[in-house]
Design an enzyme around this catalytic site. Structure first.
Site, PDB file in Angstrom:
ATOM      1  CG  ASP A 192       7.426 -11.790  -5.379  1.00 54.58           C
ATOM      2  OD1 ASP A 192       7.259 -11.418  -6.558  1.00 54.58           O
ATOM      3  OD2 ASP A 192       7.032 -11.123  -4.398  1.00 54.58           O
ATOM      4  CG  HIS A 232       4.569  -9.287  -6.624  1.00 50.98           C
ATOM      5  ND1 HIS A 232       5.741  -9.039  -5.939  1.00 50.98           N
ATOM      6  CD2 HIS A 232       3.977  -8.080  -6.794  1.00 50.98           C
ATOM      7  CE1 HIS A 232       5.862  -7.736  -5.721  1.00 50.98           C
ATOM      8  NE2 HIS A 232       4.804  -7.133  -6.225  1.00 50.98           N
ATOM      9  CB  SER A 243       5.213  -4.217  -4.205  1.00 52.51           C
ATOM     10  OG  SER A 243       5.930  -4.668  -5.318  1.00 52.51           O
TER      11      SER A 243
END
Length: 457
Positions: A361, A390, A231
């Site tokens: 996501d 995610h 991320s």
């Protein structure tokens, strides 16, 4: 992105399940599905369709909707990645992106790992901490000494994340099982790292990573070094790869759930009042919990800082507007996001890079992926799964409570790169990088602390 139980006031859940109670259900469902033949493909359809661009990169779109979409030009490399042929079949009832995201955060197991923590002082006086795993529940796994020239893996967690996050711990275990050294890079203020200057970290700040790589390279001078980022950590990693370009001391890297285009991610993040609003508030809460410990550093500071807004931030944008963008010299939050996106850097990457994204996501939207730049860069390989949320990826042999579906692919990719590197001399073009000072070293039980936000930006 996922929210820890603490962030929403629930009892913490430590899920170290010896057995998978749902595997029998999953097997029954699979047997039921197997009783039905696949639908006939439409006229003209084929098992696999390659669309070649002028850069000779292949965009592979398969008839089986459960297979990931793959973009890359290195066919020899792709042929060695057997896990690329695995379908992504999410665990039963995990087809929704929010369900998969949140389930992984709450119910993915936390392996118990003891680590040795190094406190590093950066060139500007800031502090980051590295966690080197020492031992864990599986004693036999950790007892043997690894060869001094074993490859080293640097892990970069997501926003406010650290060595306590479950997805990080599972990667530490997998790396060890493959005979790799590994270390978690805890950014300023994360995982109990102290903040010693009036500056945290940002989506585009790579100086700390440069110095951490140098520190690891000096310590393991005979080893190849790799990195994995999740991320926001993935965004920082790709920014770093683009900045150092052909002078990168890393032998390979992996990016997972990278938001890539922060402007697009911010736009999607604030659409409607659904789950994304919940994620935003949870993330902001995680940032707020870090800030109060270090408010004295900002007392009387000059500039456009808005400390009251930061202390009461209800969104990540509030925090970035009152602190982050000011600390790093951006004119506005929009200026910060548009100039910190790793989508700007991907074309300059000259290190082997695997990017894994989930098409659904909620935090790193697929429309932000720099598809064309990745196709045109021969060093990049992109894998997009049909589901995953995610950093959820609740699928594969270890689902639902174990390691994410992506872990075997990540490790296989790194192993292939390492095998290719054995015959090549090491490249260490980091002489001009500051060598951080080791302030302290101590042993730490990583299960004692849980980040308020997990698996997030």
């Amino acid at each position: 992105m996922a929210i820890s139980s603490r962030s929403v006031g629930m009892t913490e859940i430590h899920c170290n399940f010896p057995q998978n109670p749902f595997r029998r259900i999953s097997r029954r469902i699979s047997q039921f599905r197997a009783g039905f033949p696949d639908k006939k493909p439409a006229a003209g359809a084929c098992e696999e369709q390659d669309e070649l661009t002028s850069g000779s990169a292949a965009r592979i779109q398969r008839r089986d909707k459960q297979l990931p979409e793959i973009i890359g030009s290195d066919r020899e490399l792709m042929s060695k990645l057997t896990t690329l042929g695995r379908p992504y079949r999410h665990f039963p009832f995990m087809g929704n992106r929010h369900v998969e995201t949140i389930f992984a955060s709450f119910f993915r197991s936390w392996p118990v790992i003891k680590s040795r923590r190094e406190c590093l002082r950066m060139e500007d006086g800031g502090t980051v901490e590295l966690d080197w795993p020492l031992e864990g529940e599986d004693a036999e796994l950790w007892n043997g000494e690894l060869p001094v020239n074993s490859p080293v893996l640097i892990l970069l967690p997501g926003l406010t994340g650290g060595s306590d996050d479950s997805y990080v711990k599972h990667m530490l275990l997998r790396a060890r099982k493959h005979g790799w050294h590994s270390v978690v890079f805890n950014s300023r203020g994360c995982a109990d790292s102290p903040v010693t200057t009036p500056q945290f970290y940002s989506a585009s700040f790579t100086k700390d990573l440069c110095q951490v790589v140098k520190h690891v390279a000096v310590r393991f001078s005979e080893s190849n070094i790799y990195a994995v980022g999740w991320s926001l950590g993935a965004n920082i990693l790709v920014r770093y790869l683009g900045e150092v370009a052909g002078n990168c001391p890393l032998s390979g890297a992996v990016s997972l759930c990278n938001p890539f285009n922060l402007v697009i991610a911010d736009e999607d993040f604030h659409k409607g009042l659904g789950f994304n609003n919940v994620y935003d508030k949870a993330l902001a809460r995680g940032l707020r919990q870090i800030f109060p410990k270090h408010t004295r550093l900002f007392e009387g500071i000059e500039g456009e800082y808005n400390i009251p807004t930061v202390a009461k931030a209800r969104s990540v944008r509030d925090f970035d507007g009152g602190l982050t963008r000011v600390s790093f010299g951006f004119q506005s939050v929009g200026d910060y996001y548009s100039n910190s996106s790793s989508s700007l850097s991907i074309k300059y990457v000259q290190t082997s890079l695997l990017c894994i994204q989930a098409s659904n996501d909620p935090i790193a939207p697929s429309r932000g992926i720099p598809w064309e730049d990745i196709k045109e860069n021969p060093n990049c390989l992109l894998v997009v799964t049909p589901n995953g949320g995610h950093l959820g990826w609740v699928a594969g042999d270890d689902a639902p409570f174990g390691a994410p579906w992506t872990d075997p692919l990540v490790m296989e990719y790194l192993e292939v790169l390492e095998k290719n590197q054995i015959e090549k001399p090491l490249r260490r073009t980091i002489d001009d990088v500051h060598t951080p000072r080791v302030d302290s070293v101590h042993t730490r039980e990583t299960n004692n602390y849980k980040s308020p936000i997990e698996n997030v930006n």
